[in-house]
Design a protein around this motif. Structure first.
Motif, PDB file in Angstrom:
ATOM      1  N   ALA A 242       0.676  -4.405 -16.980  1.00  0.00           N
ATOM      2  CA  ALA A 242       1.319  -3.467 -16.060  1.00  0.00           C
ATOM      3  C   ALA A 242       2.514  -4.131 -15.396  1.00  0.00           C
ATOM      4  CB  ALA A 242       0.325  -2.998 -15.003  1.00  0.00           C
ATOM      5  N   MET A 243       3.673  -3.523 -15.548  1.00  0.00           N
ATOM      6  CA  MET A 243       4.859  -3.950 -14.818  1.00  0.00           C
ATOM      7  C   MET A 243       4.974  -3.051 -13.590  1.00  0.00           C
ATOM      8  SD  MET A 243       7.022  -6.423 -15.344  1.00  0.00           S
ATOM      9  CE  MET A 243       7.200  -6.673 -17.110  1.00  0.00           C
ATOM     10  N   ILE A 244       4.012  -3.240 -12.683  1.00  0.00           N
ATOM     11  CA  ILE A 244       3.851  -2.371 -11.520  1.00  0.00           C
ATOM     12  C   ILE A 244       3.632  -3.255 -10.305  1.00  0.00           C
ATOM     13  CG2 ILE A 244       2.448  -0.552 -10.465  1.00  0.00           C
ATOM     14  CD1 ILE A 244       1.676   0.363 -13.282  1.00  0.00           C
ATOM     15  N   ALA A 245       4.476  -3.135  -9.303  1.00  0.00           N
ATOM     16  CA  ALA A 245       4.405  -3.981  -8.114  1.00  0.00           C
ATOM     17  C   ALA A 245       3.690  -3.248  -6.990  1.00  0.00           C
ATOM     18  CB  ALA A 245       5.811  -4.378  -7.674  1.00  0.00           C
ATOM     19  N   THR A 246       2.701  -3.917  -6.400  1.00  0.00           N
ATOM     20  CA  THR A 246       1.914  -3.332  -5.321  1.00  0.00           C
ATOM     21  C   THR A 246       1.565  -4.419  -4.318  1.00  0.00           C
ATOM     22  OG1 THR A 246       0.911  -1.901  -7.004  1.00  0.00           O
ATOM     23  CG2 THR A 246      -0.061  -1.842  -4.814  1.00  0.00           C
ATOM     24  N   ARG A 247       1.549  -4.049  -3.032  1.00  0.00           N
ATOM     25  CA  ARG A 247       1.193  -4.989  -1.971  1.00  0.00           C
ATOM     26  C   ARG A 247      -0.072  -4.533  -1.276  1.00  0.00           C
ATOM     27  NH1 ARG A 247       6.207  -5.835   2.018  1.00  0.00           N
ATOM     28  NH2 ARG A 247       4.384  -5.703   3.383  1.00  0.00           N
ATOM     29  N   LEU A 248      -0.978  -5.467  -1.048  1.00  0.00           N
ATOM     30  CA  LEU A 248      -2.127  -5.224  -0.190  1.00  0.00           C
ATOM     31  C   LEU A 248      -1.836  -5.926   1.130  1.00  0.00           C
ATOM     32  CD1 LEU A 248      -5.023  -3.942  -0.149  1.00  0.00           C
ATOM     33  CD2 LEU A 248      -5.874  -6.245  -0.621  1.00  0.00           C
ATOM     34  N   ASP A 249      -1.547  -5.150   2.167  1.00  0.00           N
ATOM     35  CA  ASP A 249      -1.132  -5.727   3.448  1.00  0.00           C
ATOM     36  C   ASP A 249      -2.294  -6.004   4.385  1.00  0.00           C
ATOM     37  OD1 ASP A 249       1.571  -5.727   2.743  1.00  0.00           O
ATOM     38  OD2 ASP A 249       1.812  -3.644   3.340  1.00  0.00           O
ATOM     39  N   GLY A 250      -3.482  -5.618   3.983  1.00  0.00           N
ATOM     40  CA  GLY A 250      -4.669  -5.851   4.787  1.00  0.00           C
ATOM     41  C   GLY A 250      -5.800  -5.027   4.224  1.00  0.00           C
ATOM     42  N   PRO A 251      -6.990  -5.141   4.796  1.00  0.00           N
ATOM     43  CA  PRO A 251      -8.104  -4.322   4.313  1.00  0.00           C
ATOM     44  C   PRO A 251      -7.754  -2.838   4.322  1.00  0.00           C
ATOM     45  CG  PRO A 251      -8.886  -5.978   5.869  1.00  0.00           C
ATOM     46  CD  PRO A 251      -7.393  -6.016   5.919  1.00  0.00           C
ATOM     47  N   ALA A 252      -7.930  -2.180   3.165  1.00  0.00           N
ATOM     48  CA  ALA A 252      -7.709  -0.729   3.040  1.00  0.00           C
ATOM     49  C   ALA A 252      -6.295  -0.322   3.444  1.00  0.00           C
ATOM     50  CB  ALA A 252      -8.744   0.046   3.861  1.00  0.00           C
ATOM     51  N   ASN A 253      -5.316  -1.197   3.191  1.00  0.00           N
ATOM     52  CA  ASN A 253      -3.929  -0.939   3.573  1.00  0.00           C
ATOM     53  C   ASN A 253      -3.034  -1.394   2.416  1.00  0.00           C
ATOM     54  OD1 ASN A 253      -1.253  -1.269   4.619  1.00  0.00           O
ATOM     55  ND2 ASN A 253      -2.079  -1.298   6.678  1.00  0.00           N
ATOM     56  N   VAL A 254      -2.462  -0.461   1.674  1.00  0.00           N
ATOM     57  CA  VAL A 254      -1.756  -0.784   0.446  1.00  0.00           C
ATOM     58  C   VAL A 254      -0.392  -0.116   0.419  1.00  0.00           C
ATOM     59  CG1 VAL A 254      -2.711   1.156  -0.885  1.00  0.00           C
ATOM     60  CG2 VAL A 254      -2.101  -0.962  -2.062  1.00  0.00           C
ATOM     61  N   ASP A 255       0.559  -0.772  -0.242  1.00  0.00           N
ATOM     62  CA  ASP A 255       1.923  -0.249  -0.353  1.00  0.00           C
ATOM     63  C   ASP A 255       2.314  -0.255  -1.829  1.00  0.00           C
ATOM     64  OD1 ASP A 255       4.581   0.490   0.003  1.00  0.00           O
ATOM     65  OD2 ASP A 255       4.897  -0.850   1.700  1.00  0.00           O
ATOM     66  N   PHE A 256       2.563   0.942  -2.388  1.00  0.00           N
ATOM     67  CA  PHE A 256       3.009   1.070  -3.766  1.00  0.00           C
ATOM     68  C   PHE A 256       4.517   0.822  -3.794  1.00  0.00           C
ATOM     69  CE2 PHE A 256      -0.415   4.517  -4.794  1.00  0.00           C
ATOM     70  CZ  PHE A 256      -1.407   3.600  -4.486  1.00  0.00           C
ATOM     71  N   MET A 257       4.955  -0.190  -4.533  1.00  0.00           N
ATOM     72  CA  MET A 257       6.377  -0.532  -4.590  1.00  0.00           C
ATOM     73  C   MET A 257       7.038   0.174  -5.768  1.00  0.00           C
ATOM     74  SD  MET A 257       6.219  -2.463  -1.980  1.00  0.00           S
ATOM     75  CE  MET A 257       7.887  -3.115  -1.918  1.00  0.00           C
ATOM     76  N   GLY A 258       8.268   0.643  -5.564  1.00  0.00           N
ATOM     77  CA  GLY A 258       9.013   1.320  -6.616  1.00  0.00           C
ATOM     78  C   GLY A 258       8.849   2.828  -6.562  1.00  0.00           C
ATOM     79  N   GLU A 259       9.882   3.542  -6.969  1.00  0.00           N
ATOM     80  CA  GLU A 259       9.833   4.996  -6.962  1.00  0.00           C
ATOM     81  C   GLU A 259       8.800   5.506  -7.960  1.00  0.00           C
ATOM     82  OE1 GLU A 259      13.635   6.710  -7.659  1.00  0.00           O
ATOM     83  OE2 GLU A 259      14.622   5.600  -6.037  1.00  0.00           O
ATOM     84  N   GLU A 260       8.181   6.649  -7.643  1.00  0.00           N
ATOM     85  CA  GLU A 260       7.218   7.241  -8.566  1.00  0.00           C
ATOM     86  C   GLU A 260       7.907   7.563  -9.887  1.00  0.00           C
ATOM     87  OE1 GLU A 260       3.603  10.088  -7.764  1.00  0.00           O
ATOM     88  OE2 GLU A 260       5.411  11.297  -8.012  1.00  0.00           O
ATOM     89  N   GLY A 261       7.260   7.215 -10.978  1.00  0.00           N
ATOM     90  CA  GLY A 261       7.837   7.421 -12.299  1.00  0.00           C
ATOM     91  C   GLY A 261       8.425   6.165 -12.895  1.00  0.00           C
ATOM     92  N   THR A 262       8.571   5.114 -12.074  1.00  0.00           N
ATOM     93  CA  THR A 262       9.103   3.847 -12.598  1.00  0.00           C
ATOM     94  C   THR A 262       7.992   2.926 -13.087  1.00  0.00           C
ATOM     95  OG1 THR A 262       9.083   2.818 -10.390  1.00  0.00           O
ATOM     96  CG2 THR A 262      11.109   3.952 -11.064  1.00  0.00           C
ATOM     97  N   GLU A 263       6.734   3.341 -12.916  1.00  0.00           N
ATOM     98  CA  GLU A 263       5.618   2.530 -13.409  1.00  0.00           C
ATOM     99  C   GLU A 263       5.750   2.337 -14.928  1.00  0.00           C
ATOM    100  OE1 GLU A 263       4.252   4.368  -9.607  1.00  0.00           O
ATOM    101  OE2 GLU A 263       5.293   5.108 -11.377  1.00  0.00           O
TER     102      GLU A 263
END
Length: 335
Positions: A130-151
């Motif tokens: 997967a060339m998909i960037a994602t951040r977990l900033d804390g418990p149950a707290n996530v940030d999907f990086m990149g515009e939808e459709g760029t996955e």
């Protein structure tokens, strides 16, 4: 199709939430990190943003392995390489694995499919990258990086066979989820293509504690990438492993992907910055092992593995220096 996510971390949340919300399929999450599970239950779901915006709580079902009684058609595994063996053993002891189930994983590094094969038939293992960037900033707290459709992701069977009915159904669900899967025939060439990419971006960004956009500001990035890629390709070719991207395509992708995710810190740095062990042994170290196995020394990869481990060691000194600096400021000392 029903899915079970093993590892409700950055990528586990990314896949599970997109499948649930975009494809409308049933998804259960299995996790052993207590703060994560309890935070989901406390706030009624996982907090999801995309590129730091539009944060919202997405309701999900989350369980500890010992309390789970569901029966997914496909498990999706996203654990750190160092934790995977213990996690699979715990899940197996909890009785949540069944011989009719399939399993998919697109973890970073190499070595996880051999561990998964201890619990599932080879024909039921679906490999991914997967060339998909994602951040977990804390418990149950996530940030999907990149515009939808760029996955962007690739899929292959562990047996290198054509898609069977279950694999195709999964591909269809992933398409509906907007994960953009592409099927390829050779799982090893597919996986190593991602490993050698991560061996450049993840490792160098971690060593210098930089975002991907900062990384490509340096004029020598193409030359550095070429040196690392050439060693990796030389080792793989000696082992009879042929990657799905050419050497030049890999060099070019370092620039294009880093521009797309210019504010992103790679997952290896996210581990490093939080004091966790990195996966460098499963990335650069895996490439170096292939080289050694086929009488070829990947000198640069061998060197950067040591450098990352040295940086990991130095965190204890940086911690003490930070404490000393904090104490100096607190006591009013002037430096």
């Amino acid at each position: 199709m029903k899915y079970g996510i093993i590892g409700a971390g950055a990528m586990g949340y990314r896949y599970g939430v997109m499948l649930q919300e975009n494809a409308g399929v049933e998804v259960d999450f299995i996790d052993t990190w207590e703060p994560n599970v309890e935070k989901v239950r406390e706030q009624g779901g996982v907090s999801v943003a995309r590129d730091h915006e539009n944060r919202q709580i997405i309701p999900i079902n989350i369980y500890y392995p010992e309390e789970y009684a569901g029966h997914p058609d496909i498990w999706i595994v996203f654990k750190k390489q160092m934790q995977l063996g213990e996690e699979l053993n715990r899940d197996n002891q909890a009785g949540i694995f069944h011989q009719d189930q399939y399993v998919f994983s697109a973890m970073n590094g190499m070595g996880h499919f051999e561990k998964i094969a201890e619990y599932f038939p080879a024909g039921h293992i679906i490999c991914g990258t997967a060339m998909i960037a994602t951040r977990l900033d804390g418990p149950a707290n996530v940030d999907f990086m990149g515009e939808e459709g760029t996955e962007e992701m690739h899929v292959a069977r562990y047996t290198n066979e054509d898609p069977d009915e279950i694999t195709q159904a999964m591909m269809d669900d992933f398409t509906q989820a907007k994960l953009n899967p592409i099927f390829v025939e050779d799982y090893m060439g597919m996986c190593m293509s991602k490993v050698v990419f991560n061996a450049v971006t993840n490792t160098l960004c971690t060593m210098f504690e930089m975002q991907m956009g900062q990384f490509i500001e340096y004029d020598g990035v193409r030359e550095m990438a070429t040196q690392l890629f050439n060693e990796a390709y030389d080792a793989c070719e000696r082992a009879g492993i042929y990657l799905i991207a050419t050497r030049q395509e890999q060099v070019d992708s370092v620039i294009t992907v880093s521009k797309e995710y210019k504010y992103h810190y790679p997952s290896m740095y996210q581990d490093f910055s939080k004091g966790r062990p990195t996966e460098v042994d499963y990335i650069n170290g895996y490439i170096a092992k292939i080289g050694r196995d086929y009488d070829y020394v990947c000198r640069t990869h061998e060197f950067v593995v040591h450098e990352v481990h040295m940086a990991e060691m130095m965190r204890k000194y940086h911690h003490h220096m930070d404490d000393a600096a904090d104490n100096s400021v607190a006591s009013g000392a002037v430096i």
